[in-house]
Design a protein around this motif. Structure first.
Motif, mmCIF file in Angstrom:
data_model
loop_
_atom_site.group_PDB
_atom_site.id
_atom_site.type_symbol
_atom_site.label_atom_id
_atom_site.label_comp_id
_atom_site.label_asym_id
_atom_site.label_seq_id
_atom_site.Cartn_x
_atom_site.Cartn_y
_atom_site.Cartn_z
ATOM 1 N N THR A 208 0.824 -1.210 0.000
ATOM 2 C CA THR A 208 0.000 0.000 0.000
ATOM 3 C C THR A 208 0.857 1.258 0.000
ATOM 4 O O THR A 208 0.554 2.231 -0.694
ATOM 5 C CB THR A 208 -0.930 -0.007 1.218
ATOM 6 N N THR A 209 1.970 1.238 0.759
ATOM 7 C CA THR A 209 2.851 2.398 0.784
ATOM 8 C C THR A 209 3.591 2.558 -0.538
ATOM 9 O O THR A 209 3.713 3.678 -1.065
ATOM 10 C CB THR A 209 3.867 2.275 1.933
ATOM 11 N N GLY B 276 1.134 3.828 -3.008
ATOM 12 C CA GLY B 276 0.751 5.187 -2.648
ATOM 13 C C GLY B 276 1.819 6.190 -3.027
ATOM 14 O O GLY B 276 1.524 7.284 -3.520
ATOM 15 N N ASP C 216 -1.590 12.125 1.240
ATOM 16 C CA ASP C 216 -2.997 11.818 1.471
ATOM 17 C C ASP C 216 -3.850 12.165 0.256
ATOM 18 O O ASP C 216 -4.790 11.439 -0.082
ATOM 19 C CB ASP C 216 -3.511 12.553 2.711
ATOM 20 N N VAL D 121 -3.344 9.428 -2.193
ATOM 21 C CA VAL D 121 -4.106 8.237 -1.791
ATOM 22 C C VAL D 121 -5.587 8.424 -2.108
ATOM 23 O O VAL D 121 -6.264 7.500 -2.563
ATOM 24 C CB VAL D 121 -3.872 7.938 -0.297
ATOM 25 N N SER E 26 -6.181 5.990 -4.776
ATOM 26 C CA SER E 26 -6.675 4.897 -3.928
ATOM 27 C C SER E 26 -5.948 3.580 -4.181
ATOM 28 O O SER E 26 -6.471 2.685 -4.854
ATOM 29 C CB SER E 26 -8.181 4.712 -4.123
ATOM 30 N N PHE F 290 -7.453 4.688 3.538
ATOM 31 C CA PHE F 290 -6.911 3.864 4.615
ATOM 32 C C PHE F 290 -8.019 3.163 5.395
ATOM 33 O O PHE F 290 -7.787 2.659 6.500
ATOM 34 C CB PHE F 290 -6.088 4.716 5.582
ATOM 35 N N GLN G 241 -9.613 0.965 10.448
ATOM 36 C CA GLN G 241 -8.761 1.886 9.702
ATOM 37 C C GLN G 241 -7.303 1.467 9.864
ATOM 38 O O GLN G 241 -6.888 1.004 10.926
ATOM 39 C CB GLN G 241 -8.953 3.312 10.213
ATOM 40 N N CYS G 242 -6.534 1.597 8.800
ATOM 41 C CA CYS G 242 -5.154 1.111 8.764
ATOM 42 C C CYS G 242 -4.358 1.602 9.968
ATOM 43 O O CYS G 242 -4.163 2.807 10.140
ATOM 44 C CB CYS G 242 -4.488 1.558 7.472
ATOM 45 N N GLN H 52 -1.055 3.620 9.110
ATOM 46 C CA GLN H 52 -1.130 4.734 8.161
ATOM 47 C C GLN H 52 -0.114 5.833 8.473
ATOM 48 O O GLN H 52 0.400 6.492 7.557
ATOM 49 C CB GLN H 52 -2.537 5.314 8.128
ATOM 50 N N ALA I 198 3.186 4.952 6.943
ATOM 51 C CA ALA I 198 3.180 5.255 5.510
ATOM 52 C C ALA I 198 3.352 6.752 5.278
ATOM 53 O O ALA I 198 4.099 7.171 4.374
ATOM 54 C CB ALA I 198 1.875 4.762 4.879
ATOM 55 N N ARG I 199 2.682 7.566 6.075
ATOM 56 C CA ARG I 199 2.798 9.019 5.914
ATOM 57 C C ARG I 199 4.229 9.489 6.185
ATOM 58 O O ARG I 199 4.738 10.386 5.519
ATOM 59 C CB ARG I 199 1.815 9.735 6.832
#
Length: 404
Positions: free
Chosen positions: A246-247, A250, A280, A283, A287, A345, A351-352, A355, A358-359
């Protein structure tokens, strides 16, 4: 038939296939059709109820009591079919089974722990960007940046050794494909299921992990009794499965956004503190996780339609994130937008949990790039990689114009 079902509004039927190759590579036209069709659409090919508008997707994500994850977040219904691997204690469990693993990970991945990583991750990002720039202006930004950076810093943080990290993305690709139907994408991975699963499971053992990483802290939580020792490797596996692909995709989405919206890159260079907002917004705009399923625990009324108990619900996160009823000019990547509230997320108790990791990865890499690169220009045709769940990439050719 219950009285509620008798009074229900029948949803429109559609024979659209969200898992067809063309749709997986370019889902936006189908998303538009589903949002226009209604708040609930019955997909006849898979006999599932689909939600593509932001209001209904958000409501389903936060209502874990009536839209459970424990029956699987893919098409397979764990009530009736055995999953291909032990279910994730975070993604595929509901309270109370979900509570302790999430609480442990939330504490391990808390802001103080991440702040301690920021300086070293920024130094690693700067080193990577300098090396890429030294190799010449044209580069595959997916392989050289979006993939290379997370595959270095995140496994280090978890406590993995240096060998075998090339298995992480193939395992994730396989795991996310498995949330969809058994199509060609799933069968193409079948010969590697045992090999990749065995490798990942071996990395989750206590003895395979360094003493100072997230993985060791998960095992320490088991020693304290916050988890069982049987749960500990499954929590490490969940962290590895959800924390890489996902990262990577993203970050690729963010770099792609800047090649197609050059004025936004200039804005980031002027306002480097907007790096997290940029991630964000990427994302939301792309998505990386396009879909997830839930299962109705009872007859649930959604915008007049009653979804029967036991029915699978397919939530289109990517469609919700571009719903014009929620977002102004949703098809535009815009750093002046407030992207908070996007469902890329997830939302609610599922919710992840990673996250913020990743940020931080995105913030450090984009900051290093913004300091050193004046422009990011297309240098070829980007190539997507089809996956039943992920909006993923194969290559992203760009030209990096160094700052003066």
């Amino acid at each position: 038939m219950t009285e509620a079902l008798e009074r229900a509004v029948l949803p429109p039927f559609s024979d659209l296939d969200p898992f067809s190759p063309d749709v997986l590579l370019e889902p936006e036209p189908m998303h538009h059709l589903l949002r226009e069709a209604g708040p609930v659409v019955r997909l006849s090919r898979y006999d599932v109820h689909a939600l593509a508008r932001y209001e209904q997707v958000h409501a389903a994500l936060v209502d874990w009591q009536r839209f459970e994850s424990g029956a699987g977040v893919g098409l397979t219904n764990f009530r009736h079919e055995k999953p291909w691997r032990p279910p994730s204690l975070l993604l595929e469990a509901d309270p109370p089974a979900h509570d302790a693993p999430r609480r442990v990970l939330r504490e391990i991945l808390a802001p103080p722990a991440l702040r301690r990583l920021r300086e070293s991750w920024l130094a690693t990002a700067e080193e990577l960007v300098d090396r890429v720039l030294a190799e010449g202006p044209e580069v595959d930004a997916f392989a050289a940046l979006a993939k290379a950076f997370p595959l270095r810093v995140f496994p280090d943080a978890v406590g993995l050794g240096p060998d075998g990290r090339e298995n992480l993305l193939p395992y994730g690709n396989m795991a996310f494909n498995a949330f969809g139907p058994v199509n060609d994408l799933v069968t193409a991975d079948a010969h590697r299921v045992a090999e990749l699963s065995a490798w990942v499971n071996a990395q989750c053992a206590r003895e395979a992990l360094s003493e100072d990483g997230f993985g060791a802290r998960i095992w320490a939580a088991a020693d304290r009794g916050d988890l069982t020792h049987e749960q500990a490797p499954l929590v490490v596996r969940s962290l590895l499965t959800a924390g890489v692909d996902t990262t990577v995709h993203g970050l690729a989405a963010a770099l792609y956004a800047f090649t197609t919206h050059p004025e936004q890159w200039q804005l980031l260079r002027e306002r480097p503190e907007a790096a997290r907002i940029a991630f964000d917004e990427a994302v939301r705009w792309q998505s990386p996780v396009q879909t997830f399923f839930r299962t109705a625990t009872t007859d649930v009324r959604v915008a007049g339609t009653v979804v029967p108990e036991g029915t699978k619900i397919l939530m289109f996160l990517g469609a919700a994130n571009r719903d014009p009823a929620r977002w102004n000019a949703p098809d535009r990547f815009d750093l002046t937008r407030d992207p908070s509230g996007h469902v890329g997320f997830g939302m609610g108790i599922h919710q992840c949990v990673g996250q913020h990791v990743a940020r931080l990865e995105a913030e450090t890499l984009l900051t290093a790039l913004a300091r050193r690169v004046r422009r990011i220009e297309p240098a070829g045709i980007p190539c997507r990689h089809p996956n039943n769940t992920l909006r993923s990439w194969v290559s992203l050719p760009v030209r990096l114009v160094p700052a003066g």
